[in-house]
Motif scaffolding. Structure first.
Motif, mmCIF file in Angstrom:
data_model
loop_
_atom_site.group_PDB
_atom_site.id
_atom_site.type_symbol
_atom_site.label_atom_id
_atom_site.label_comp_id
_atom_site.label_asym_id
_atom_site.label_seq_id
_atom_site.Cartn_x
_atom_site.Cartn_y
_atom_site.Cartn_z
ATOM 1 N N VAL A 143 44.375 64.299 57.627
ATOM 2 C CA VAL A 143 44.719 62.923 57.959
ATOM 3 C C VAL A 143 44.382 62.099 56.721
ATOM 4 N N GLY A 144 45.379 61.354 56.223
ATOM 5 C CA GLY A 144 45.144 60.555 55.032
ATOM 6 C C GLY A 144 45.733 59.177 55.155
ATOM 7 N N LEU A 145 45.173 58.247 54.381
ATOM 8 C CA LEU A 145 45.700 56.885 54.336
ATOM 9 C C LEU A 145 46.344 56.676 52.978
ATOM 10 N N ASP A 146 47.571 56.161 52.981
ATOM 11 C CA ASP A 146 48.280 55.857 51.746
ATOM 12 C C ASP A 146 47.409 54.924 50.905
ATOM 13 N N ILE A 147 47.167 55.288 49.647
ATOM 14 C CA ILE A 147 46.252 54.489 48.829
ATOM 15 C C ILE A 147 46.826 53.125 48.466
ATOM 16 N N PHE A 148 48.137 52.942 48.638
ATOM 17 C CA PHE A 148 48.748 51.653 48.314
ATOM 18 C C PHE A 148 49.033 50.810 49.546
ATOM 19 N N THR A 149 49.448 51.440 50.640
ATOM 20 C CA THR A 149 49.852 50.667 51.816
ATOM 21 C C THR A 149 48.851 50.746 52.965
ATOM 22 N N GLY A 150 47.959 51.741 52.938
ATOM 23 C CA GLY A 150 47.008 51.915 54.035
ATOM 24 C C GLY A 150 47.624 52.608 55.236
ATOM 25 N N LYS A 151 48.898 52.998 55.148
ATOM 26 C CA LYS A 151 49.576 53.668 56.259
ATOM 27 C C LYS A 151 48.980 55.059 56.455
ATOM 28 N N LYS A 152 48.866 55.464 57.725
ATOM 29 C CA LYS A 152 48.253 56.755 58.057
ATOM 30 C C LYS A 152 49.301 57.864 58.066
ATOM 31 N N TYR A 153 48.963 58.987 57.437
ATOM 32 C CA TYR A 153 49.837 60.165 57.429
ATOM 33 C C TYR A 153 49.033 61.386 57.844
ATOM 34 N N GLU A 154 49.708 62.319 58.503
ATOM 35 C CA GLU A 154 49.055 63.566 58.905
ATOM 36 C C GLU A 154 49.913 64.738 58.501
ATOM 37 N N ASP A 155 49.254 65.882 58.261
ATOM 38 C CA ASP A 155 49.990 67.094 57.926
ATOM 39 C C ASP A 155 49.138 68.292 58.312
ATOM 40 N N ILE A 156 49.812 69.377 58.635
ATOM 41 C CA ILE A 156 49.137 70.637 58.928
ATOM 42 C C ILE A 156 49.767 71.695 58.045
ATOM 43 N N CYS A 157 48.937 72.475 57.376
ATOM 44 C CA CYS A 157 49.487 73.556 56.565
ATOM 45 C C CYS A 157 48.504 74.718 56.522
ATOM 46 N N PRO A 158 48.994 75.927 56.247
ATOM 47 C CA PRO A 158 48.097 77.078 56.147
ATOM 48 C C PRO A 158 47.066 76.862 55.035
ATOM 49 N N SER A 159 45.831 77.295 55.268
ATOM 50 C CA SER A 159 44.751 77.032 54.310
ATOM 51 C C SER A 159 44.985 77.720 52.972
ATOM 52 N N THR A 160 45.819 78.754 52.940
ATOM 53 C CA THR A 160 46.055 79.465 51.687
ATOM 54 C C THR A 160 47.178 78.833 50.869
ATOM 55 N N HIS A 161 47.912 77.902 51.460
ATOM 56 C CA HIS A 161 49.015 77.268 50.738
ATOM 57 C C HIS A 161 48.493 76.202 49.787
ATOM 58 N N ASN A 162 49.301 75.946 48.752
ATOM 59 C CA ASN A 162 48.942 74.886 47.815
ATOM 60 C C ASN A 162 49.474 73.548 48.305
ATOM 61 N N MET A 163 48.662 72.519 48.121
ATOM 62 C CA MET A 163 49.077 71.141 48.403
ATOM 63 C C MET A 163 49.065 70.411 47.065
ATOM 64 N N ASN A 164 49.922 69.410 46.925
ATOM 65 C CA ASN A 164 49.916 68.624 45.699
ATOM 66 C C ASN A 164 48.885 67.507 45.797
ATOM 67 N N VAL A 165 48.154 67.323 44.724
ATOM 68 C CA VAL A 165 47.161 66.264 44.641
ATOM 69 C C VAL A 165 47.626 65.286 43.563
ATOM 70 N N PRO A 166 47.714 63.994 43.894
ATOM 71 C CA PRO A 166 48.179 63.029 42.885
ATOM 72 C C PRO A 166 47.099 62.786 41.830
ATOM 73 N N ASN A 167 47.518 62.576 40.598
ATOM 74 C CA ASN A 167 46.581 62.142 39.559
ATOM 75 C C ASN A 167 46.385 60.647 39.760
ATOM 76 N N VAL A 168 45.209 60.285 40.223
ATOM 77 C CA VAL A 168 44.913 58.878 40.505
ATOM 78 C C VAL A 168 44.015 58.363 39.396
ATOM 79 N N LYS A 169 44.412 57.238 38.826
ATOM 80 C CA LYS A 169 43.663 56.658 37.712
ATOM 81 C C LYS A 169 43.218 55.259 38.094
ATOM 82 N N ARG A 170 41.951 54.967 37.832
ATOM 83 C CA ARG A 170 41.420 53.620 38.074
ATOM 84 C C ARG A 170 41.215 52.942 36.729
#
Length: 152
Positions: A57-84
């Motif tokens: 369960v994640g919140l969009d870092i720009f809009t605050g909108k809630k998103y959910e996803d289910i995936c196998p633990s062995t699969h790769n997920m993409n992680v955004p490069n977030v810069k402050r």
């Protein structure tokens, strides 16, 4: 032959893969094509077909909108490069902030955020207060997320 590695902002480097089981709460992940901060995650046990599932369960870092996803633990997920990045605020010009970065380079292309944050930034500019803002950047999107008094 000189290679120019400056400004690596190509689309390919906007995200990187990480195994779903290695993701952690408060980290970042791409959910439904949006950069999100993980606010909750749980792993189900392996079922009769053998794969543990990760429920994110994640919140969009720009809009605050809630998103959910289910995936196998062995699969790769993409992680955004977030810069402050922190900027010193010089002024507001027709809804666009005039900012100064650490290298004393000026930029005028960032919109004043809407709502309470934008109002308080505007108020502090009008009161001639020295303030800094924090800008979050991911996937060619950027947004002001915080305001703080400038300290020398």
């Amino acid at each position: 032959m000189d290679a120019d590695f400056e400004g690596g902002s190509s689309g390919a480097s906007a995200t990187y893969p990480i195994q779903a089981s290695a993701l952690r709460k408060n980290g970042y992940v791409m959910l439904k094509g949006r950069p999100c901060k993980i606010v909750d995650m749980s792993t189900s046990k392996t079922g009769k077909h053998g794969h543990a599932k990760v429920h994110l369960v994640g919140l969009d870092i720009f809009t605050g909108k809630k998103y959910e996803d289910i995936c196998p633990s062995t699969h790769n997920m993409n992680v955004p490069n977030v810069k402050r990045t922190d900027y010193m605020v010089l002024g507001n010009n027709d809804g666009f902030l005039t900012l100064l970065d650490d290298n004393s380079e000026q930029r005028n292309d960032l919109k004043l955020p809407e709502g309470e944050l934008g109002d308080s930034i505007n108020q502090k500019i009008e009161d001639d207060e020295q303030i800094m803002i924090t800008v979050l950047m991911a996937l060619d999107e950027e947004q002001v997320i915080a305001l703080k008094p400038q300290t020398k």
